[in-house]
Write a protein that holds these residues in place. Structure first.
Motif, PDB file in Angstrom:
ATOM      1  N   GLY A  44       0.988  -1.245  -0.487  1.00  0.00           N
ATOM      2  CA  GLY A  44      -0.121  -0.062  -0.147  1.00  0.00           C
ATOM      3  C   GLY A  44       0.980   0.856   0.279  1.00  0.00           C
ATOM      4  N   GLY A  45       0.314   2.675  -0.309  1.00  0.00           N
ATOM      5  CA  GLY A  45       0.453   3.474  -0.104  1.00  0.00           C
ATOM      6  C   GLY A  45       1.120   4.268   1.057  1.00  0.00           C
ATOM      7  N   TYR A  46       1.569   5.127   0.727  1.00  0.00           N
ATOM      8  CA  TYR A  46       2.094   6.271   2.131  1.00  0.00           C
ATOM      9  C   TYR A  46       0.504   6.401   3.580  1.00  0.00           C
ATOM     10  N   ARG A  47       0.426   5.896   4.909  1.00  0.00           N
ATOM     11  CA  ARG A  47      -0.247   6.390   5.421  1.00  0.00           C
ATOM     12  C   ARG A  47      -1.734   5.928   5.128  1.00  0.00           C
ATOM     13  N   SER A  48      -1.379   4.503   4.185  1.00  0.00           N
ATOM     14  CA  SER A  48      -2.786   3.927   3.685  1.00  0.00           C
ATOM     15  C   SER A  48      -2.591   2.021   4.489  1.00  0.00           C
ATOM     16  N   ASP A  49      -3.797   1.729   4.486  1.00  0.00           N
ATOM     17  CA  ASP A  49      -3.910   0.201   5.020  1.00  0.00           C
ATOM     18  C   ASP A  49      -4.281  -1.014   3.776  1.00  0.00           C
ATOM     19  N   MET A  50      -3.799  -2.264   4.898  1.00  0.00           N
ATOM     20  CA  MET A  50      -4.839  -3.264   3.676  1.00  0.00           C
ATOM     21  C   MET A  50      -5.818  -3.069   3.959  1.00  0.00           C
ATOM     22  N   ALA A  51      -6.785  -2.324   4.437  1.00  0.00           N
ATOM     23  CA  ALA A  51      -8.397  -2.742   4.633  1.00  0.00           C
ATOM     24  C   ALA A  51      -9.171  -1.599   3.714  1.00  0.00           C
ATOM     25  N   GLY A  52      -8.047  -0.618   2.751  1.00  0.00           N
ATOM     26  CA  GLY A  52      -8.193  -0.093   1.879  1.00  0.00           C
ATOM     27  C   GLY A  52      -9.541  -0.633   0.333  1.00  0.00           C
ATOM     28  N   THR A  53      -9.898   0.176  -0.511  1.00  0.00           N
ATOM     29  CA  THR A  53     -10.928  -0.336  -1.349  1.00  0.00           C
ATOM     30  C   THR A  53      -9.962  -1.241  -2.228  1.00  0.00           C
ATOM     31  N   LYS A  54      -8.623  -0.915  -2.727  1.00  0.00           N
ATOM     32  CA  LYS A  54      -7.832  -1.288  -3.811  1.00  0.00           C
ATOM     33  C   LYS A  54      -7.873  -2.125  -3.174  1.00  0.00           C
ATOM     34  N   ALA A  55      -7.241  -2.686  -2.337  1.00  0.00           N
ATOM     35  CA  ALA A  55      -6.724  -3.385  -1.351  1.00  0.00           C
ATOM     36  C   ALA A  55      -7.854  -4.759  -1.022  1.00  0.00           C
ATOM     37  N   ILE A  56      -8.717  -4.630  -0.282  1.00  0.00           N
ATOM     38  CA  ILE A  56      -9.973  -5.673  -0.561  1.00  0.00           C
ATOM     39  C   ILE A  56     -10.496  -5.810  -1.453  1.00  0.00           C
ATOM     40  N   ASP A  57     -10.772  -5.260  -3.285  1.00  0.00           N
ATOM     41  CA  ASP A  57     -10.394  -5.780  -3.839  1.00  0.00           C
ATOM     42  C   ASP A  57      -9.775  -6.584  -5.033  1.00  0.00           C
ATOM     43  N   LEU A  58      -8.617  -6.819  -4.257  1.00  0.00           N
ATOM     44  CA  LEU A  58      -7.405  -7.288  -4.753  1.00  0.00           C
ATOM     45  C   LEU A  58      -7.994  -8.844  -4.422  1.00  0.00           C
ATOM     46  N   ASP A  59      -8.360  -9.067  -3.104  1.00  0.00           N
ATOM     47  CA  ASP A  59      -8.259 -10.140  -2.522  1.00  0.00           C
ATOM     48  C   ASP A  59      -9.733 -11.111  -3.038  1.00  0.00           C
ATOM     49  N   GLY A  60     -10.400  -9.923  -3.174  1.00  0.00           N
ATOM     50  CA  GLY A  60     -12.424 -11.045  -3.778  1.00  0.00           C
ATOM     51  C   GLY A  60     -11.310 -11.335  -5.147  1.00  0.00           C
ATOM     52  N   TYR A  61     -10.396 -10.581  -5.770  1.00  0.00           N
ATOM     53  CA  TYR A  61     -10.474 -11.417  -7.254  1.00  0.00           C
ATOM     54  C   TYR A  61      -9.350 -12.334  -6.429  1.00  0.00           C
ATOM     55  N   ALA A  62      -8.285 -12.226  -5.737  1.00  0.00           N
ATOM     56  CA  ALA A  62      -7.823 -13.456  -5.608  1.00  0.00           C
ATOM     57  C   ALA A  62      -8.853 -14.549  -5.637  1.00  0.00           C
ATOM     58  N   ALA A  63     -10.196 -14.332  -3.987  1.00  0.00           N
ATOM     59  CA  ALA A  63     -10.703 -15.424  -3.833  1.00  0.00           C
ATOM     60  C   ALA A  63     -12.031 -16.063  -5.041  1.00  0.00           C
ATOM     61  N   THR A  64     -11.839 -15.194  -6.085  1.00  0.00           N
ATOM     62  CA  THR A  64     -12.293 -15.926  -7.315  1.00  0.00           C
ATOM     63  C   THR A  64     -12.335 -16.817  -7.785  1.00  0.00           C
ATOM     64  N   ARG A  65     -10.463 -16.733  -8.116  1.00  0.00           N
ATOM     65  CA  ARG A  65      -9.517 -17.721  -8.487  1.00  0.00           C
ATOM     66  C   ARG A  65      -8.628 -18.540  -8.381  1.00  0.00           C
ATOM     67  N   GLY A  66      -8.948 -18.310  -6.342  1.00  0.00           N
ATOM     68  CA  GLY A  66      -8.204 -19.470  -5.984  1.00  0.00           C
ATOM     69  C   GLY A  66      -6.939 -19.542  -5.689  1.00  0.00           C
ATOM     70  N   LEU A  67      -6.425 -18.142  -5.986  1.00  0.00           N
ATOM     71  CA  LEU A  67      -5.076 -17.606  -5.601  1.00  0.00           C
ATOM     72  C   LEU A  67      -5.254 -17.396  -4.115  1.00  0.00           C
ATOM     73  N   ALA A  68      -3.630 -17.586  -3.516  1.00  0.00           N
ATOM     74  CA  ALA A  68      -3.372 -16.766  -2.337  1.00  0.00           C
ATOM     75  C   ALA A  68      -2.805 -15.224  -2.385  1.00  0.00           C
ATOM     76  N   CYS A  69      -3.247 -14.416  -1.522  1.00  0.00           N
ATOM     77  CA  CYS A  69      -3.286 -13.147  -1.221  1.00  0.00           C
ATOM     78  C   CYS A  69      -2.538 -12.395  -0.283  1.00  0.00           C
ATOM     79  N   LEU A  70      -1.783 -11.823  -0.547  1.00  0.00           N
ATOM     80  CA  LEU A  70      -0.838 -11.346   1.274  1.00  0.00           C
ATOM     81  C   LEU A  70      -0.573  -9.887   1.157  1.00  0.00           C
ATOM     82  N   ARG A  71      -1.251  -9.622   2.009  1.00  0.00           N
ATOM     83  CA  ARG A  71      -1.579  -7.825   2.952  1.00  0.00           C
ATOM     84  C   ARG A  71      -0.623  -7.924   3.963  1.00  0.00           C
ATOM     85  N   LEU A  72      -0.064  -6.666   4.435  1.00  0.00           N
ATOM     86  CA  LEU A  72       0.286  -6.489   5.614  1.00  0.00           C
ATOM     87  C   LEU A  72       0.188  -5.321   5.441  1.00  0.00           C
ATOM     88  N   ASP A  73       0.084  -4.172   6.390  1.00  0.00           N
ATOM     89  CA  ASP A  73       0.311  -3.481   7.140  1.00  0.00           C
ATOM     90  C   ASP A  73       1.660  -2.756   7.961  1.00  0.00           C
TER      91      ASP A  73
END
Length: 266
Positions: A44-73
């Motif tokens: 993520g970006g400066y002062r952003s976190d792993m619960a932002g819109t793009k990060a959550i959408d990425l996690d949803g993308y991974a879920a629909t395709r069965g891929l592993a997804c890693l996020r951190l703060d």
């Protein structure tokens, strides 16, 4: 039969030792059983976190395709420990690499937003030294490599320079939070140790850059500059005429998913 997607599991990882130790918050979605493919890593970006819109959408993308997804703060961000004022590119890069190492994968795709684009480029350089995991691709969203040198320092006012000298930091209003942005002298000094726009960047993988042309934080000319340092890579630059810095609208998220589709197929 399609197996149900796993849930993203929350955990923490201690990075650093002694007084430098900080607890880094992590969300990890394991790949579905029987699914092969790269692990998607959100930076993520400066002062952003792993619960932002793009990060959550990425996690949803991974879920629909069965891929592993890693996020951190990063430390000082979101649910992680550590003081934000102690943050530097080197420090946040160290945390990112430690979290990736703690979640082994043969291949990864790094998705870096704003400052996360800088950390992604530095992470590629560090991961190439070990060869594992292999970086299959980069998706950079409004990337801000070398932003401390190229974007902040040239615009410093005399008042801000004085504040850096006397207090070790300066503040400026944030367009995204009631709290001001804080930029420390340590961050600016460390930025020079992590410059990437100084010579050819050899990522060894495809790079897709998404950049809004109405971005007031990272001008689209900065993305154009970045492409000049990637002559050896397969680079796609998508300029979004009405896009701002966040690029979090439905159509922007669709562009991110389309870029990932290209990198994950085959």
């Amino acid at each position: 039969m399609t197996m149900p997607a796993t849930e993203a599991a929350y955990s923490t990882l201690t990075v650093g030792t002694g007084t430098d130790a900080r607890e880094i918050a992590v969300l990890y979605r394991a790949a579905q059983s029987g699914t092969s493919g790269p692990m998607l890593v959100w930076l993520g970006g400066y002062r952003s976190d792993m619960a932002g819109t793009k990060a959550i959408d990425l996690d949803g993308y991974a879920a629909t395709r069965g891929l592993a997804c890693l996020r951190l703060d990063y430390s000082g961000h979101g649910r992680s420990g550590g003081a934000f004022a102690d943050g530097t590119i080197s420090r946040w890069l160290e945390e990112s690499l430690a979290v990736i190492a703690a979640h082994p994968a043969q291949e990864v795709i790094l998705i870096g937003s704003s400052m996360g684009g800088w950390i992604s480029l530095r992470a590629v350089q560090e991961l190439k030294k070990t060869g594992a995991p292999k970086v299959r691709g980069l998706v950079l969203i409004a990337p801000a490599p070398d932003f401390t040198i190229d974007l902040i320092e040239p615009a410093l006012t005399e008042t801000e320079k004085q504040s850096l000298t006397e207090r070790g930091y300066f503040e400026e209003p944030s367009a995204y939070s009631p709290e001001p942005n804080i930029f420390t002298k340590a961050l600016l000094d460390d930025g020079r140790k992590n410059q990437v726009l100084t010579g050819i960047i050899e990522t060894g993988c495809p790079v897709h850059i998404l950049q809004g042309m109405r971005d007031d934080d990272v001008p689209y000319r900065h993305a154009l500059k970045l492409t000049e340092f990637l002559p050896a890579d397969d680079v796609v630059l998508t300029l979004i005429r009405d896009g701002d810095h966040r690029l979090s609208r439905p159509q922007d998220l669709e562009r991110m998913r389309a870029a990932l589709d290209e990198m994950t197929k085959g």
